[in-house]
Scaffold this active site. Structure first.
Site, PDB file in Angstrom:
ATOM      1  CB  ALA A  68      -1.409   7.521  -4.027  1.00  7.93           C
TER       2      ALA A  68
ATOM      3  N   GLY B 113       0.840  -1.201   0.000  1.00  9.42           N
ATOM      4  CA  GLY B 113       0.000   0.000   0.000  1.00  9.42           C
ATOM      5  C   GLY B 113       0.871   1.245   0.000  1.00  9.42           C
ATOM      6  CG  ASN B 114       0.010   4.704  -1.632  1.00 14.88           C
ATOM      7  OD1 ASN B 114      -0.651   5.618  -1.166  1.00 14.88           O
ATOM      8  ND2 ASN B 114      -0.370   4.039  -2.715  1.00 14.88           N
ATOM      9  NE  ARG B 115       3.844   8.126   5.138  1.00 14.62           N
ATOM     10  CZ  ARG B 115       4.888   8.834   5.527  1.00 14.62           C
ATOM     11  NH1 ARG B 115       6.098   8.427   5.226  1.00 14.62           N
ATOM     12  NH2 ARG B 115       4.717   9.947   6.199  1.00 14.62           N
TER      13      ARG B 115
END
Ligand code: C5P
Length: 221
Positions: A94, A28-30
């Protein structure tokens, strides 16, 4: 409330994507999704019919917005393309660039004596480029770019490479901007156009971005 985008259909993507490795792990990402949710809210407040394609985030659906929840980049592409035709696409998600080639159907176990493992990744679809090249291309396609350096040059390169109309670039890795922040600072670039916005709350930036979008749509109808 305004009528800047009355009668227009706007599709917005927001949040991260999660690319599953096995039933309990993912890449995943932030991204918090806040910027994209603010854009969806601003578009709805400007009178647009809004579809918000949202990755896994903990945010309330803005008033008057139709929300479609997705998890992976492939699901995001399918949901965004299914929401066309539209007048505007704002790609604020994102989206992961890479996804595991295979997703295990069971939890991957560690094995005694095995000290390394290799995860094979393959490219995800570029949703923004796919929308910009689609036969139902919205009149205005807007991308976001999270950059740590050379903000404007990288945004301009993205504009050309993905054939989009505007790119809103934000600096990540500095306080008060980008991921996980309530405020943001954007530089919006288009053909022969550059405008620095903020630092300001994401809701205020979203309102200004919607004004810029509305001006461009009006000029093209
Ligand atoms: O190339 P980069 O990922 O920096 O571009 C960011 C922009 O492209 C964002 O608008 C993002 O939503 C979009 N994007 C996409 N699909 C991808 C990667 C990025 O739509 N696979």
């Amino acid at each position: 409330m305004s009528t800047l985008l009355a009668g227009r259909r706007v599709v917005v993507s927001a949040g991260p994507t999660f690319e599953d490795i096995d039933p309990v792990r993912f890449i995943g990402n932030r991204s918090s999704g806040r910027m994209g949710f603010a854009v969806a809210a601003a578009a709805a407040a400007a009178g647009a019919e809004v579809v918000l394609v949202a990755g896994p985030v903990h945010l309330e659906t803005p008033a008057g917005v139709e929300r479609v929840d997705i998890r992976s980049a492939a699901q995001l592409r399918d949901a965004v393309l299914a929401a066309l035709p539209a007048d505007v696409y704002v790609g604020a998600a994102a989206v992961a660039d890479w996804t595991p080639r295979d997703t295990a159907g069971h939890k991957l176990k560690k094995q005694p004596g095995v000290e390394r493992m290799t995860l094979e990744l393959v490219r995800t679809p570029d949703v923004l480029a796919a929308v910009a090249a689609h036969r139902l291309r919205p009149r205005l396609v807007v991308g976001f770019a999270a950059e740590t350096e050379d903000l404007v040059a990288n945004a301009r390169a993205k504009l050309a490479a993905k054939r989009v109309d505007l790119v809103a670039a934000n600096r990540v890795g500095v306080p008060g901007s980008g991921f996980e922040a309530e405020t943001n600072a954007l530089t919006v670039v288009g053909e022969g156009f550059e405008r620095a916005l903020g630092p300001a709350p994401k809701a205020a930036l979203a309102d200004t971005l919607i004004e810029l979008i509305a001006e461009r749509i009006a000029g093209r109808s």
